[in-house]
Design an enzyme around this catalytic site. Structure first.
Site, PDB file in Angstrom:
ATOM      1  N   TYR A 199      46.945 -35.017   5.646  1.00  0.00           N
ATOM      2  CA  TYR A 199      45.704 -34.987   6.414  1.00  0.00           C
ATOM      3  C   TYR A 199      45.187 -36.422   6.370  1.00  0.00           C
ATOM      4  CZ  TYR A 199      45.777 -30.008   5.006  1.00  0.00           C
ATOM      5  OH  TYR A 199      46.129 -28.715   4.751  1.00  0.00           O
ATOM      6  N   CYS A 232      42.333 -37.126   3.920  1.00  0.00           N
ATOM      7  CA  CYS A 232      42.505 -36.749   2.511  1.00  0.00           C
ATOM      8  C   CYS A 232      42.615 -38.003   1.654  1.00  0.00           C
ATOM      9  CB  CYS A 232      43.763 -35.899   2.374  1.00  0.00           C
ATOM     10  SG  CYS A 232      44.405 -35.755   0.704  1.00  0.00           S
ATOM     11  N   PHE A 267      43.864 -38.472  -1.290  1.00  0.00           N
ATOM     12  CA  PHE A 267      45.163 -38.586  -1.954  1.00  0.00           C
ATOM     13  C   PHE A 267      46.227 -39.081  -0.982  1.00  0.00           C
ATOM     14  CE2 PHE A 267      42.746 -35.338  -4.251  1.00  0.00           C
ATOM     15  CZ  PHE A 267      42.729 -35.897  -5.512  1.00  0.00           C
ATOM     16  N   CYS A 268      46.161 -38.608   0.262  1.00  0.00           N
ATOM     17  CA  CYS A 268      47.077 -39.097   1.292  1.00  0.00           C
ATOM     18  C   CYS A 268      46.800 -40.565   1.590  1.00  0.00           C
ATOM     19  CB  CYS A 268      46.936 -38.266   2.561  1.00  0.00           C
ATOM     20  SG  CYS A 268      47.286 -36.503   2.348  1.00  0.00           S
TER      21      CYS A 268
END
EC number: 5.3.99.3
Length: 390
Positions: free
Chosen positions: A107, A110, A112-113
């Protein structure tokens, strides 16, 4: 499940890669898979950091110590094989990055992404992006692991699936420095299961802040000599290495949990945040309308619970400001980055987490009311210069 609820669950930062801490001490189970992130390796719910009760810093320190012990073991194991593989590795390092075909399932909003993209871009690693629909998630139906980011790495005939942003980063960095086969590297980051107080089985990955390097390779990355301890080639980590691991974990365990309470702080900010999420994400027309209005309302309410859960101040901006200035103080005035003259993995992690707020009031306030902007712009420039294509 109601589409709005699925959107909220998916776009909550806990739905990216780490679930929000629910409290309680995990009861360890046997590791279920030695390869971190093979398709189906996690085999259940998404990886979450061990659920905590009481002092999160104490448990975090214990987890880091455990990872350190295991990391030193694997470092020693690799050292014993290093001489035999040295010539092969030296030749392989000339074209390591070109040998990998990477696909990132994500995503865009996101954190973390965003961490993973910051790492890939700074290291000039080409990759394809697959934006995942947060409602249907059909793009990751091939995986029993249902969170993002997921990175699929094709190396010749071999294909590996890596889960968890910190595992992805540590494994790829180890690969770039050491030349070890990626298939072997991911065995150093085993998926381990635990049960929290709610009886929910959760998954964590061992050693995820460690780079699996021998002494010479560690000196190449961190500059200083690893302190020697008894045993063939086994050393305790240098100050630079410990510092990098500490702040990478801080970004996961604390900084990321300040994002949602700040971007959903008021109804107006929540609506603006979901407008950005829908615009940048992969939604159908109906899904987008549902996400923008119902999701914004839901996340505004959830943000109040998060403030209480994480013991944030009434004005959650203050926690964000304090975290930013704490980071700037840790970097110090005598170096442009925590990594010295170039960003290290901690720099990239903190930058990646904060970047998802760009264009929102929380980000503008952060730049105005803290000392983080010069560092942030230096990292941004370093990434752009390293990988202008992204």
């Amino acid at each position: 499940m109601d589409p709005a609820a699925r959107v909220v669950r998916a776009l909550w930062p806990g739905g990216c890669a780490l679930a929000w801490r629910l409290g309680g001490r995990p009861q360890p189970l046997l590791p279920t898979q030695s390869r971190a992130g093979f398709a189906g390796a996690a085999g259940g719910p998404s990886p979450v950091a061990a659920a905590r009760k009481g002092s999160p810093r104490l448990l975090g320190a214990a987890a880091l110590a455990l990872g350190g012990a295991l990391g030193l073991y694997h470092t020693a194991r690799w050292h014993l094989r290093a001489q035999d593989l040295h010539a092969e590795r030296s030749a392989a390092q000339l074209s390591l990055s070109s040998r990998l075909q990477l696909t990132l399932y994500q995503y865009k909003t996101c954190p973390f992404c965003s961490k993973v993209r910051a790492f890939l871009d700074f290291h000039a690693l080409p990759y394809q992006v697959v934006e995942v629909n947060p409602v249907r998630r059909a793009e990751i139906k091939f995986s029993s692991y249902r969170k993002v980011p997921i990175l699929v790495a094709q190396e010749g005939e071999s294909s590996q699936q890596l889960n968890d942003s910190s595992v992805i980063i540590s494994a790829l960095k180890t690969y770039l420095v050491s030349g070890q086969p990626l298939e072997e590297i991911i065995t150093y980051y085993p998926a381990m299961k635990a049960v929290n107080e709610q009886g929910k089985e959760v998954t964590e990955f061992g050693n995820k802040y460690w780079l699996m390097l021998n002494e010479k390779e560690a000196q190449q990355v961190y500059g200083g000599k690893e302190a020697r301890t008894p045993g063939p080639g086994l050393g305790s980590p240098s100050r630079a290495r410990r510092e990098e691991m500490k702040w990478r974990q801080w970004a996961d365990d604390w900084l990321v949990h300040l994002i949602s309470p700040n971007v959903y702080r008021t109804p107006t900010e929540a609506l603006a945040s979901f407008d950005y999420i829908v615009r940048e994400g992969k939604f159908g027309a109906v899904e987008g309308a549902v996400a923008k209005y119902m999701g914004a309302a839901a996340m505004y309410l959830i943000s109040k619970r998060l403030k209480s859960r994480h013991r944030l101040q009434d004005n959650v901006r203050e926690d964000l400001y304090e975290a930013a200035d704490k980071w700037v103080a840790a970097v110090g005035k005598d170096r442009p980055f925590m990594g010295g003259q170039k960003p290290n993995l901690a720099d990239l992690a903190v930058y990646g987490v904060l970047r998802v707020m760009e264009g929102l009031d929380a980000f503008d306030d952060l730049m105005q009311h803290t000392h983080i902007q010069p560092w942030y712009l230096r990292v941004e420039r370093a990434i752009t210069e390293a990988s202008p294509a992204h």
